[in-house]
Each structure stands twice: as structure tokens, then as C-alpha cells.
Design a protein around this motif. Structure first.
Motif, PDB file in Angstrom:
ATOM      1  N   ARG A 105      11.915   2.557  -2.958  1.00  9.39           N
ATOM      2  CA  ARG A 105      12.835   1.022  -3.806  1.00  9.39           C
ATOM      3  C   ARG A 105      13.082   0.305  -1.857  1.00  9.39           C
ATOM      4  O   ARG A 105      13.297  -1.037  -2.106  1.00  9.39           O
ATOM      5  N   ASN A 106      13.316   0.770  -1.254  1.00 10.56           N
ATOM      6  CA  ASN A 106      13.543   0.149   0.378  1.00 10.56           C
ATOM      7  C   ASN A 106      12.695  -1.278   0.724  1.00 10.56           C
ATOM      8  O   ASN A 106      12.912  -2.042   1.246  1.00 10.56           O
ATOM      9  N   LEU A 107      10.730  -1.167   0.400  1.00 12.52           N
ATOM     10  CA  LEU A 107       9.711  -1.565   0.421  1.00 12.52           C
ATOM     11  C   LEU A 107      10.466  -2.617  -0.841  1.00 12.52           C
ATOM     12  O   LEU A 107       9.656  -4.391  -0.386  1.00 12.52           O
ATOM     13  N   THR A 112       0.901  -0.925   0.116  1.00  8.34           N
ATOM     14  CA  THR A 112       0.039   0.079   0.198  1.00  8.34           C
ATOM     15  C   THR A 112       0.949   0.845   0.181  1.00  8.34           C
ATOM     16  O   THR A 112       0.437   1.722  -0.801  1.00  8.34           O
ATOM     17  N   GLN A 113       2.032   1.378   0.726  1.00  5.57           N
ATOM     18  CA  GLN A 113       2.525   2.597   0.475  1.00  5.57           C
ATOM     19  C   GLN A 113       3.544   2.936  -0.669  1.00  5.57           C
ATOM     20  O   GLN A 113       3.573   3.567  -0.946  1.00  5.57           O
ATOM     21  N   ILE A 114       3.925   1.398  -1.500  1.00  2.00           N
ATOM     22  CA  ILE A 114       4.586   1.463  -2.097  1.00  2.00           C
ATOM     23  C   ILE A 114       3.819   2.607  -3.420  1.00  2.00           C
ATOM     24  O   ILE A 114       3.762   3.251  -4.202  1.00  2.00           O
ATOM     25  N   ILE A 115       2.442   1.951  -3.673  1.00  2.00           N
ATOM     26  CA  ILE A 115       1.792   2.424  -4.762  1.00  2.00           C
ATOM     27  C   ILE A 115       1.071   3.862  -3.949  1.00  2.00           C
ATOM     28  O   ILE A 115       1.105   4.257  -4.368  1.00  2.00           O
ATOM     29  N   TYR A 116       0.841   4.430  -2.899  1.00  2.00           N
ATOM     30  CA  TYR A 116       0.178   5.569  -2.683  1.00  2.00           C
ATOM     31  C   TYR A 116       1.636   6.775  -2.829  1.00  2.00           C
ATOM     32  O   TYR A 116       1.635   7.687  -3.766  1.00  2.00           O
ATOM     33  N   ASN A 117       2.716   6.185  -2.747  1.00  2.00           N
ATOM     34  CA  ASN A 117       4.099   6.830  -2.813  1.00  2.00           C
ATOM     35  C   ASN A 117       4.231   6.940  -4.052  1.00  2.00           C
ATOM     36  O   ASN A 117       4.471   8.545  -4.770  1.00  2.00           O
ATOM     37  N   ILE A 118       3.765   6.009  -5.091  1.00  2.00           N
ATOM     38  CA  ILE A 118       4.007   6.344  -6.526  1.00  2.00           C
ATOM     39  C   ILE A 118       3.053   7.071  -6.955  1.00  2.00           C
ATOM     40  O   ILE A 118       2.877   7.980  -8.402  1.00  2.00           O
ATOM     41  N   LEU A 119       1.415   6.741  -6.613  1.00  2.00           N
ATOM     42  CA  LEU A 119       0.770   7.686  -7.420  1.00  2.00           C
ATOM     43  C   LEU A 119       0.518   9.068  -6.924  1.00  2.00           C
ATOM     44  O   LEU A 119      -0.175  10.385  -7.374  1.00  2.00           O
ATOM     45  N   THR A 120       1.573   9.360  -5.979  1.00  2.00           N
ATOM     46  CA  THR A 120       1.511  10.891  -4.899  1.00  2.00           C
ATOM     47  C   THR A 120       2.853  11.456  -6.712  1.00  2.00           C
ATOM     48  O   THR A 120       1.953  12.528  -6.096  1.00  2.00           O
ATOM     49  N   ASN A 180      11.820  -5.383  -7.735  1.00  2.00           N
ATOM     50  CA  ASN A 180      13.038  -3.673  -7.094  1.00  2.00           C
ATOM     51  C   ASN A 180      11.782  -3.000  -8.115  1.00  2.00           C
ATOM     52  O   ASN A 180      10.039  -3.028  -8.524  1.00  2.00           O
ATOM     53  N   VAL A 181      12.019  -1.824  -8.290  1.00  2.00           N
ATOM     54  CA  VAL A 181      10.869  -1.189  -8.681  1.00  2.00           C
ATOM     55  C   VAL A 181      11.737  -0.305 -10.014  1.00  2.00           C
ATOM     56  O   VAL A 181      13.062   0.076 -10.026  1.00  2.00           O
ATOM     57  N   GLU A 182      11.409  -0.485 -11.435  1.00  2.00           N
ATOM     58  CA  GLU A 182      11.859  -0.058 -12.785  1.00  2.00           C
ATOM     59  C   GLU A 182      11.211   1.394 -12.991  1.00  2.00           C
ATOM     60  O   GLU A 182      10.570   1.928 -12.462  1.00  2.00           O
ATOM     61  N   VAL A 183      11.755   1.988 -13.526  1.00  2.00           N
ATOM     62  CA  VAL A 183      11.252   3.829 -14.013  1.00  2.00           C
ATOM     63  C   VAL A 183      12.077   4.023 -15.712  1.00  2.00           C
ATOM     64  O   VAL A 183      13.053   3.860 -15.918  1.00  2.00           O
ATOM     65  N   LYS A 184      10.646   4.745 -16.696  1.00  2.00           N
ATOM     66  CA  LYS A 184      11.351   5.163 -17.711  1.00  2.00           C
ATOM     67  C   LYS A 184      10.531   6.321 -17.323  1.00  2.00           C
ATOM     68  O   LYS A 184       9.570   7.074 -17.279  1.00  2.00           O
ATOM     69  N   SER A 185      11.460   7.187 -17.878  1.00  2.00           N
ATOM     70  CA  SER A 185      10.529   8.958 -18.222  1.00  2.00           C
ATOM     71  C   SER A 185      11.654   9.472 -19.043  1.00  2.00           C
ATOM     72  O   SER A 185      12.562   9.708 -19.492  1.00  2.00           O
ATOM     73  N   GLU A 186      10.326  10.479 -19.597  1.00  2.00           N
ATOM     74  CA  GLU A 186      10.495  11.636 -20.924  1.00  2.00           C
ATOM     75  C   GLU A 186      10.236  13.039 -20.312  1.00  2.00           C
ATOM     76  O   GLU A 186       9.083  12.946 -20.498  1.00  2.00           O
TER      77      GLU A 186
END
Length: 243
Positions: free
Chosen positions: A213-215, A136-144, A222-228
Motif C-alpha cells: 500500500r505504501n509503495l 518489483t517489491q509490490i508484485i513480489y509481496n502480492i505473489l508471496t 493504489n491497491v484494490e482487493v476483492k476476496s471471498e
């Protein structure tokens, strides 16, 4: 030595770490409650009973999440290794968890007129065995972050799928300002701000992605990221499928 007997700099740093992390974690649900309460006050005057009931449910969902955070911190404060993450894995309904998160954050997305699209593949399991609070914390933080860095009237898409028959993936894509390539190696460091000068209403301490990342690593993923820049960012939470 018990946790209550810890003394000196080590104990002080541990408590500071817990305080900083907790302060960050409660930001989103508190903002959700405040925004939903303001909308509720407006609707009480308009008399839309259906929307009133929905806002009350949103407030309740955010309050429940706050209670979960409180209980987890209370437990951590009683342990000797306060700074270490402790897994508490259970079987739970993932779709229900995701719906609850989105429901509690709905007032914040509504305020910015951001639409949220949810897609779950047919092979994604109905129930998962994992740490419910940490996920829940992981999803909350990314959505935030998506909420914080996305322009008004944009879209956030959440896609859940299975990779290689053994990994559960939750992909969160936004149409925000994006992250410069030179910043990508540092975004998971504590106190690193993705973009300076962005209002900190949703928690601007630079802890969100570090916590993510820690959680995720503690949960074996793990957490992957792509951005432009100018296009948006895609964060993918990858966790082992414990069947």
C-alpha cells in the motif's frame, strides 16, 4: 544534520523500521534460492541438463533481486529522511520485469504445484515509466501472499490491462483460502496477519501488504482487493500511465 549524526529515539525507530522492512523483503528471494538449490542438487543426480540450467538462472534472478534490495537500503541509510520512500523512476520493459519475478519465484510455485497463468492485454504498454524496484517489491509481496495462502495444485492468474486509457492495472488472482469480510479493512495495516496460524516460511511479519500500500501510494497509485472465503482473493495494482 547528516544521517550518520542522527541520535536518540528518532534514529533508533528509523533504523528499526528499515531493519523490519528489509527482513521481510529478503524472505521470498532467499526462499527461492534455497528451494532452487535443493532442486538443483536433485537434478545433478538425475542429469537433466535443461532443467539444471533453468534452476541456475532462477538462482541468479533471485540473487539479482537481493542485490537491488541491498542497494536501495544502502542508499536509504545515507539519507537524512530514512523513513521516507524515495522514487527512482526510469523507463523499463515491464514484460521482462514480470517474467524475471515469476522466474525467480518458479521453484516456490513448483514446490506447491501451483500453476501460474500470465495474461497481458494488447493495449498494455511494452515499456513503462515507473520505479522499477518498488514495482518489483509490490508484485513480489502480492505473489508471496498468493503462494502462502493457496492450496497445493491451485492456480494464480496475473492479468495486465489498461483502465480508462490512463491507468495501468496488474491484477493477481488466487484460489486461496480468501479473506473474511471483517478483516478486509485492516489487511494493509502493519503487523496485521490475514490468517493466524499460517506457516511464516514466506515472511509472516504482517508487513507485506502494508509495504504494498505504501509503495503504491508513493507511486501515485493504489491497491484494490476483492476476496471471498473459500474462493480466493484478487489484488489489483493500479498505477498512473505516465506516457
Amino acid at each position: 544534520m547528516s544521517s550518520c549524526e542522527m541520535e536518540g529515539p528518532a534514529a533508533s525507530e528509523v533504523m528499526k523500521s528499515i531493519f523490519r522492512t528489509t527482513l521481510h523483503e529478503i524472505g521470498t528471494p532467499i526462499n527461492g534460492i534455497v528451494t532452487a538449490s535443493r532442486l538443483l542438487q536433485q537434478e545433478l543426480e538425475n542429469g537433466n541438463q535443461e532443467f539444471i540450467q533453468e534452476l541456475i538462472q532462477m538462482i541468479g534472478t533471485s540473487a539479482s533481486y537481493l542485490q537491488e534490495i541491498f542497494e536501495r537500503v544502502r542508499q536509504a541509510a545515507q539519507q537524512e529522511n530514512l523513513h521516507r520512500f524515495q522514487l527512482d523512476e526510469i523507463i523499463f520493459d515491464f514484460s521482462k520485469l514480470l517474467d524475471g519475478i515469476l522466474h525467480s519465484m518458479a521453484p516456490l510455485f513448483m514446490e506447491k504445484e501451483i500453476s501460474v497463468v500470465k495474461r497481458i492485454s494488447d493495449d498494455f504498454p511494452h515499456t513503462v515509466f515507473s520505479d522499477r524496484t518498488y514495482l518489483t517489491q509490490i508484485i513480489y509481496n502480492i505473489l508471496t501472499n498468493a503462494l502462502k495462502y493457496s492450496p497445493k495444485a491451485s492456480r494464480v492468474t496475473i492479468t495486465c490491462f489498461v483502465r480508462g486509457g490512463e491507468k495501468l492495472c496488474v491484477e493477481i488472482a488466487d484460489q486461496g483460502i480468501g479473506i473474511p469480510a471483517k478483516e478486509l479493512p485492516y489487511i494493509f495495516k502493519e503487523y496485521h496477519q490475514i490468517v493466524s496460524g499460517v506457516p511464516s516460511r514466506f515472511g509472516g511479519m504482517g508487513l507485506g501488504l502494508s509495504i504494498v500500500r505504501n509503495l503504491a501510494e508513493v507511486m501515485g497509485g493504489n491497491v484494490e482487493v476483492k476476496s471471498e472465503v473459500g474462493v480466493g482473493s484478487v489484488f489489483t495494482i493500479v498505477l498512473p500511465w505516465k506516457k
